[in-house]
Design an enzyme around this catalytic site. Structure first.
Site: not given
Length: 346
Positions: A171, A280
């Site tokens: 991320e 995710e």
């Protein structure tokens, strides 16, 4: 009759040979199959703490087998440089990650490795440089990242594991390994990303490298990020996305953003000619039906990406029951069993 017998033996031998190759070799259909995955990096410490997993029938069973029985065919594992032994923000060392990868592979799972390049959580709010890398100049930092990446990949290779996918950073909308790898300095960030890419490919040429940005429904965010990545020459194979409706401001229900997710994936494929994955995803454990419906919708959107460019969906810590983790977005109930939400992967 003799000729017929010989012919039959020849045919039987060919059939037998083909069968052996099918079992022992990885087929094209295996590598191109849709990945239904789970990040289960918490699993070792859950087990060490005494947490017991039960299947749908209330029988104690290995967590990986339970996931497999619900359609999961792939496992994602994070790795931290020098982690603590804290049960929630520690573990995930190279050694633990390799051991988990071996275990998952033996269970028939495909493997994704996720390099955080930190000693603990790396995410949009935290990209803390590993303590061992503090004080290094930029050239030394690049070499440290390369050496660490190659070291983990080599340990996996030596253990007989070839990860199908490898994330270089977790991320990273604002970059990684702060401050040098911040998006405030795109050329430096790309140099770090490419060091990770080259280290992966040197050890494991077949592994697909993923660059991972959060808010998969946010097309403006993704265009800005991957336009810059392209401009400065970032090397990668797959665009990875997170998608958590729960965390989207003003859009807590997936029905308000699911079409944006689908449209963004299609745009990424068209604009950058790369595969896409939702690496995710998660939904509220107290809203089981809603989470189930959301997962079905996400899987549908990824499979609908043109030209088979949507490669898979990974749930983040589905087994991370709130009773153990205090995390509200798992797929596990207080009774130690998976909730119906996990059935979305079947």
């Amino acid at each position: 009759m003799k000729q017929k017998a010989k012919l039959w033996l020849l045919v039987a031998g060919l059939i037998s040979l083909m069968s052996c190759n099918k079992v022992e070799g990885k087929t094209d259909s295996d590598s191109s199959a849709f990945a239904k995955g789970a990040d289960i990096s918490w699993l070792p410490q859950m087990e060490k703490s005494g947490y017991i997993f039960y299947n749908d029938n209330g029988v104690k069973e290995d967590c990986i087998q339970i996931l497999k029985d619900h359609g999961i065919n792939s496992v994602r594992l994070r790795t931290w440089v020098d982690p603590s032994d804290n049960p929630h923000s520690g573990h995930c060392s190279k050694e633990e990650t390799v051991a988990m990868a071996v275990r998952a592979q033996k269970a028939g799972m495909r493997i994704m490795i996720n390099f955080h390049y930190s000693d603990t959580w790396a995410d949009p709010a935290h990209q803390t440089k590993p303590k061992a890398w503090e004080g290094l100049n930029f050239e030394q930092l690049k070499e440290a990242l390369y050496t660490y990446t190659a070291d983990v990949m080599t340990a996996l290779k030596d253990a007989g594991v070839t990860p199908e996918w490898v994330q270089v950073g977790n991320e990273i909308p604002s970059g990684m390994v702060y401050p040098e790898g911040s998006t405030d300095n795109w050329p430096q960030l790309v140099e770090l990303l490419n060091k990770g890419y080259y280290a992966v490919k040197e050890v494991s040429p077949s592994s697909q490298v993923i660059l991972h940005v959060d808010q998969g429904n946010n097309n403006e965010r993704f265009r800005w990020w991957f336009d810059n990545a392209t401009k400065y020459g970032a090397k990668y194979d797959i665009i990875g996305m997170s998608y958590y409706p729960y965390w989207l401001e003003g859009k807590p229900d997936y029905t308000l953003s699911i079409d944006d997710l689908g449209n963004n994936m299609n745009d990424m494929v068209s604009r950058y000619h790369k595969d896409v994955m939702v690496v995710e995803v998660g939904g509220e454990d107290t809203k089981v039906q809603n989470t189930y419906d959301m997962l079905k919708a996400v899987i549908s959107k990824v499979t609908e990406v043109p030209s088979n460019k949507g490669k898979g969906v990974f749930y983040w810590e589905p087994q991370g029951a709130r009773s153990w983790s205090k995390y509200a977005l798992s797929c596990w109930g207080d009774n130690g069993r998976p909730t119906q939400a996990l059935d979305a992967f079947k």
